[in-house]
Scaffold this motif. Structure first.
Motif, mmCIF file in Angstrom:
data_model
loop_
_atom_site.group_PDB
_atom_site.id
_atom_site.type_symbol
_atom_site.label_atom_id
_atom_site.label_comp_id
_atom_site.label_asym_id
_atom_site.label_seq_id
_atom_site.Cartn_x
_atom_site.Cartn_y
_atom_site.Cartn_z
ATOM 1 N N GLU A 19 46.508 44.863 44.576
ATOM 2 C CA GLU A 19 45.719 44.079 45.537
ATOM 3 C C GLU A 19 44.539 44.882 46.075
ATOM 4 O OE1 GLU A 19 49.295 41.019 46.893
ATOM 5 O OE2 GLU A 19 48.801 42.701 48.214
ATOM 6 N N GLN A 20 44.781 46.167 46.297
ATOM 7 C CA GLN A 20 43.679 47.049 46.755
ATOM 8 C C GLN A 20 42.572 47.106 45.715
ATOM 9 O OE1 GLN A 20 43.410 48.823 49.634
ATOM 10 N NE2 GLN A 20 45.217 47.711 50.294
ATOM 11 N N ILE A 21 42.978 47.280 44.463
ATOM 12 C CA ILE A 21 41.990 47.408 43.380
ATOM 13 C C ILE A 21 41.181 46.118 43.267
ATOM 14 C CG2 ILE A 21 41.661 47.742 40.896
ATOM 15 C CD1 ILE A 21 44.282 49.403 40.905
ATOM 16 N N ALA A 22 41.891 44.971 43.249
ATOM 17 C CA ALA A 22 41.198 43.682 43.108
ATOM 18 C C ALA A 22 40.191 43.483 44.241
ATOM 19 C CB ALA A 22 42.217 42.545 43.079
ATOM 20 N N LYS A 23 40.591 43.887 45.438
ATOM 21 C CA LYS A 23 39.702 43.761 46.608
ATOM 22 C C LYS A 23 38.459 44.629 46.413
ATOM 23 C CE LYS A 23 40.579 45.383 50.810
ATOM 24 N NZ LYS A 23 41.465 45.763 51.896
ATOM 25 N N GLU A 24 38.684 45.859 45.967
ATOM 26 C CA GLU A 24 37.575 46.818 45.820
ATOM 27 C C GLU A 24 36.597 46.415 44.710
ATOM 28 O OE1 GLU A 24 36.724 49.454 47.592
ATOM 29 O OE2 GLU A 24 38.441 49.411 48.949
ATOM 30 N N ILE A 25 37.124 45.924 43.606
ATOM 31 C CA ILE A 25 36.219 45.610 42.486
ATOM 32 C C ILE A 25 35.780 44.140 42.495
ATOM 33 C CG2 ILE A 25 37.137 47.469 41.015
ATOM 34 C CD1 ILE A 25 38.629 45.415 39.377
ATOM 35 N N GLY A 26 36.327 43.365 43.429
ATOM 36 C CA GLY A 26 35.954 41.962 43.537
ATOM 37 C C GLY A 26 36.419 41.149 42.342
ATOM 38 N N GLY A 27 37.623 41.439 41.875
ATOM 39 C CA GLY A 27 38.117 40.777 40.672
ATOM 40 C C GLY A 27 39.240 39.793 40.939
ATOM 41 N N ASP A 28 39.626 39.087 39.889
ATOM 42 C CA ASP A 28 40.795 38.209 39.944
ATOM 43 C C ASP A 28 42.046 39.072 39.792
ATOM 44 O OD1 ASP A 28 39.212 35.961 40.171
ATOM 45 O OD2 ASP A 28 39.096 35.663 38.002
ATOM 46 N N ILE A 29 43.174 38.495 40.152
ATOM 47 C CA ILE A 29 44.427 39.246 40.080
ATOM 48 C C ILE A 29 45.536 38.328 39.588
ATOM 49 C CG2 ILE A 29 44.910 38.782 42.532
ATOM 50 C CD1 ILE A 29 46.190 41.626 42.621
ATOM 51 N N GLU A 30 46.425 38.849 38.750
ATOM 52 C CA GLU A 30 47.588 38.067 38.323
ATOM 53 C C GLU A 30 48.803 38.967 38.128
ATOM 54 O OE1 GLU A 30 47.166 35.503 34.860
ATOM 55 O OE2 GLU A 30 48.890 34.324 35.527
ATOM 56 N N GLU A 31 49.936 38.481 38.630
ATOM 57 C CA GLU A 31 51.189 39.238 38.504
ATOM 58 C C GLU A 31 51.949 38.793 37.258
ATOM 59 O OE1 GLU A 31 53.579 38.992 42.024
ATOM 60 O OE2 GLU A 31 55.188 40.225 41.190
ATOM 61 N N ILE A 32 52.506 39.745 36.555
ATOM 62 C CA ILE A 32 53.384 39.444 35.418
ATOM 63 C C ILE A 32 54.795 39.282 35.993
ATOM 64 C CG2 ILE A 32 54.296 40.260 33.206
ATOM 65 C CD1 ILE A 32 51.823 42.240 33.189
ATOM 66 N N ILE A 33 55.407 38.127 35.711
ATOM 67 C CA ILE A 33 56.753 37.879 36.248
ATOM 68 C C ILE A 33 57.788 38.048 35.139
ATOM 69 C CG2 ILE A 33 58.267 36.234 37.439
ATOM 70 C CD1 ILE A 33 55.892 36.927 39.200
ATOM 71 N N ASP A 34 58.724 38.964 35.355
ATOM 72 C CA ASP A 34 59.823 39.199 34.428
ATOM 73 C C ASP A 34 60.924 38.179 34.715
ATOM 74 O OD1 ASP A 34 61.908 40.211 32.898
ATOM 75 O OD2 ASP A 34 61.434 42.297 33.370
ATOM 76 N N LYS A 35 61.372 37.476 33.678
ATOM 77 C CA LYS A 35 62.410 36.459 33.883
ATOM 78 C C LYS A 35 63.794 37.078 34.069
ATOM 79 C CE LYS A 35 60.318 32.527 31.529
ATOM 80 N NZ LYS A 35 60.499 31.539 30.464
ATOM 81 N N LYS A 36 63.933 38.342 33.687
ATOM 82 C CA LYS A 36 65.244 38.998 33.786
ATOM 83 C C LYS A 36 65.480 39.476 35.220
ATOM 84 C CE LYS A 36 67.898 42.461 31.226
ATOM 85 N NZ LYS A 36 67.936 43.219 29.963
ATOM 86 N N LYS A 37 66.732 39.315 35.699
ATOM 87 C CA LYS A 37 67.063 39.766 37.058
ATOM 88 C C LYS A 37 67.112 41.292 37.071
ATOM 89 C CE LYS A 37 69.523 35.903 39.089
ATOM 90 N NZ LYS A 37 70.614 35.128 38.476
#
Ligand SMILES: Cc1cc2nc3c(=O)[nH]c(=O)nc-3n(C[C@H](O)[C@H](O)[C@H](O)COP(=O)(O)O)c2cc1C
Length: 157
Positions: A19-37
């Motif tokens: 989130e810090q990086i996205a804020k600093e570079i003014g970029g989009d952000i997306e989280e990779i979600i692992d389906k495994k618990k």
């Protein structure tokens, strides 16, 4: 220049950095979600095992494609000195050739050479423009923010 930050996070440290990086570079952000618990003690042990074995995992479909971006920043926590299964699966499923790519890793302080080596192997044909390891990201919030601000400057050309 269009930038995308993509990351996996089990317990929030990598998310905090992303989130810090996205804020600093003014970029989009997306989280990779692992389906495994991966919560709890068993999750912890199995996660380390999966990482050591170089395993992938099932991940949720992603909304954004690296194809639409000039700079892609990829972040993973370090598990047993290795990359996470979710990031491995994500990288295997996408083409980053011709892209500017920056890499980051969060950890408790282990040597991160192997992590970056693996990430680069999984992104053939990319132009690597930076890498950084952040230890204890959420514990030392201010230090993390300072480091990221400085690093992000070097990614924007
Ligand atoms: C299964 C597992 C293995 C880990 N192995 C290492 C390691 O080898 N070296 C290290 O410095 N930190 C290790 N850690 C700590 C994480 O890399 C660190 O806490 C990271 O910032 C967690 O990111 P997250 O909060 O985004 O999930 C490990 C954590 C887990 C869950």
């Amino acid at each position: 220049m269009k930038s995308l930050v993509v990351y996996y996070s089990r317990s929030g440290n990598t998310r905090f950095v992303a989130e810090q990086i996205a804020k600093e570079i003014g970029g989009d952000i997306e989280e990779i979600i692992d389906k495994k618990k991966r919560k709890g003690l068993l999750g912890f042990v199995l996660s380390g095992y999966d990482a050591t074995r170089g395993r992938g995992t099932k991940i949720e479909p992603m909304k954004r494609s690296p194809k639409d971006y000039d700079l892609v920043v990829v972040g993973t926590p370090m598990w047993n000195k290795r990359i996470t299964p979710a990031v491995r699966t994500y990288l295997k499923g996408n083409d980053f050739s011709g892209k500017r790519v920056a890499l980051f890793c969060t950890s408790l302080g282990s040597e991160s050479e192997r992590v970056f080596k693996t990430l680069k192997e999984l992104m053939p044909g990319s132009s690597f423009v930076g890498e950084i390891t952040i230890s204890n990201a959420k514990k030392d919030r201010e230090k993390t923010e300072e480091k990221i601000t400085e690093w992000a400057k070097s990614l924007i050309v």
